[in-house]
Design an enzyme around this catalytic site. Structure first.
Site, mmCIF file in Angstrom:
data_model
loop_
_atom_site.group_PDB
_atom_site.id
_atom_site.type_symbol
_atom_site.label_atom_id
_atom_site.label_comp_id
_atom_site.label_asym_id
_atom_site.label_seq_id
_atom_site.Cartn_x
_atom_site.Cartn_y
_atom_site.Cartn_z
ATOM 1 N NE ARG A 183 -5.122 -30.226 18.089
ATOM 2 C CZ ARG A 183 -4.664 -29.533 17.034
ATOM 3 N NH1 ARG A 183 -5.256 -28.428 16.644
ATOM 4 N NH2 ARG A 183 -3.619 -29.956 16.365
ATOM 5 C CE LYS A 240 -5.582 -21.680 12.700
ATOM 6 N NZ LYS A 240 -4.673 -22.077 13.765
ATOM 7 C CG HIS A 255 -1.381 -21.550 8.537
ATOM 8 N ND1 HIS A 255 -1.942 -20.619 9.391
ATOM 9 C CD2 HIS A 255 -1.123 -22.643 9.289
ATOM 10 C CE1 HIS A 255 -2.025 -21.141 10.601
ATOM 11 N NE2 HIS A 255 -1.531 -22.373 10.583
ATOM 12 C CB SER A 290 -6.407 -26.530 13.607
ATOM 13 O OG SER A 290 -5.657 -25.411 13.975
ATOM 14 C CG ASP A 348 -8.033 -23.324 15.578
ATOM 15 O OD1 ASP A 348 -7.778 -24.540 15.655
ATOM 16 O OD2 ASP A 348 -7.156 -22.461 15.467
#
Ligand code: URA
Length: 437
Positions: free
Chosen positions: A168, A187, A82, A183, A161
């Protein structure tokens, strides 16, 4: 409990209890707490921060706000990667097939563009027919069969999220270490992966502008992963200039295809080799970083990584003829070249400015409802450190916007460049590797 009291508590710098964080997240997901109160809480967290315990609790409640996926039916150790976001960051499109071609099981859940940064899902959707919505069963079947799936987060996965991320994005609360850490990690934990490689970007084009912030974010996330027995490593990578040359969805897919053919930009490839070799060791496919790196080079040279990408596109319903013949991708109506107005060395190509400009050209969303123009974007001709003479091509702009819309953007792109009379050394793309919290 009243949400307004929790906002005031955080606003005044106090620590929220587990019950209070649960009240906020549960209430927000159920629609009982409105966007404006969650926005205020995000802003209070942005300014006041959170303790380690608060971040761990927030991550946990976010992870369990929806379905938690069990990927145990995938044989072998599942790896996921990620990135905290960047400009021109097509790493997953190259790295995923490379790691899978060596034998890793890459079960990746990606996101959409956020702020000035692009998202892997948007890039993938520039391939005609390609579907990113897959059920868990389809994802398991695909990873077992070909070793690779890059799919969207389902609506049932981490709904907290989904809502918070979008909020956001439009309320100036993206660049917060606790909020990014929760966040990303919620995930990754909910998506059922065994090992996690985090690419924490740092520099003008990233959410973390300096090394101290990036290190703190990386350590926070590595700590959360390790506390839950997931082998988590973070690579800190440079995002002061865009990664590679292309910025914009189908333009980046084309650059990813070139990269899989062994013609990738140096910075992008170095990031893929470094991250990929860590992932292969984490997944116990290779015994050492050196062995993994050698194998990653082999699958680029013998075309296996490229074929893996084709298999993935096919498995997800995409038209593979676009991957084999990238000239088929639609090209924007307007193509404009920007040339250097002086002699010297390029000292800076501000990734944030380039990301915002690409968004204005149509490559990203300014509001949630915006539809992305897949062909729009910017292709750099030169990177930081290059010597230029007046009139040399700096970059090419692709857009379907009208001249009234795109002409001001060209000036903004020019302003993203800074020059020096003296030779300029480029920063290495890999800034640091964090293995411990
Ligand atoms: N990427 C994420 O998944 N979440 C953030 O908050 C920022 C980047």
């Amino acid at each position: 409990m009243r949400m307004v009291d929790l906002i005031i508590k955080k606003r005044d710098g106090h620590e929220l209890s587990d019950e209070e964080i649960k009240f906020w997240i549960d209430g927000y997901v159920k629609g009982e707490i409105p966007d404006y109160q969650s926005s205020a809480m995000n802003m209070a967290i942005f300014f006041r921060g959170m303790t380690k315990r608060e971040i761990a609790t927030l991550t946990d409640y976010m992870e369990h706000s929806g379905e938690v996926i069990d990927l145990s039916e995938i044989e072998g150790i599942k790896v996921d990667k990620h990135s905290t976001g960047g400009v021109g960051d097509k790493t997953s499109l190259v790295l995923g097939p490379m790691v899978a071609a060596v034998g890793g099981k890459v079960a990746k859940m990606s996101g959409r563009g956020l702020g000035h940064t692009g998202g892997t899902l948007d890039k993938l959707e520039s391939i005609p027919g390609l579907i990113i919505a897959k059920s868990k069963e389809q994802m398991v079947e695909q990873v077992n069969r070909i070793g690779l799936a890059i799919v969207g987060q389902t609506s049932t996965l981490v709904p907290a999220d989904k809502k918070l991320y979008a909020l956001r994005d439009v309320t100036g609360t993206v660049e917060s270490i606790p909020l990014i850490a929760a966040s990303v990690m919620s995930k990754k934990l909910a998506s059922g992966t065994d090992v996690i490689l985090l690419d924490v970007t740092v520099g003008e084009g990233a959410f973390m502008k300096n090394m101290d912030q990036a290190r703190e974010l990386a350590k926070t996330m590595v700590g959360i992963g390790k506390s839950l027995n997931r082998d988590t490593v973070a690579v800190l990578s440079d995002m002061s200039e865009p990664l590679g040359f292309a910025v914009g969805n189908s333009l980046e897919v084309k650059e990813a295809i070139d990269s899989l053919h062994g013609k990738g930009p140096e910075d992008l490839m170095e990031l893929c080799y470094t991250s990929g070799s860590i992932m292969l060791v984490q997944a116990k496919v290779c015994k050492s970083i050196e062995e993994a790196r050698k194998k990653l080079h082999e699958v680029i040279e013998n075309g296996e990584a490229f074929e893996k990408f084709c298999l993935m596109v096919e498995a997800q319903g995409g038209d593979v003829s676009y991957i084999r013949h990238p000239e088929k991708f639609e090209i924007s109506k307007n193509i404009v070249e920007i040339r250097s107005e002086r002699d010297g060395y390029i000292k800076e190509i501000n990734a944030l400015e380039i990301g915002i400009s690409a968004m204005k050209l149509g490559a990203g969303r300014e509001t949630l409802e915006d539809v992305i123009d897949m062909s729009a974007g910017i292709v750099l001709a030169k990177k930081v450190g290059a010597k230029v003479t007046r009139g040399d091509l700096l970059c090419t702009v692709y857009t379907n916007k009208t001249p009234e819309e795109y002409l001001p953007v060209l000036d903004e792109i020019r302003q993203a460049y800074a020059y020096s009379d003296k030779e300029v050394k480029e920063l290495p793309v890999i800034r640091e590797i964090i293995r411990e919290a």
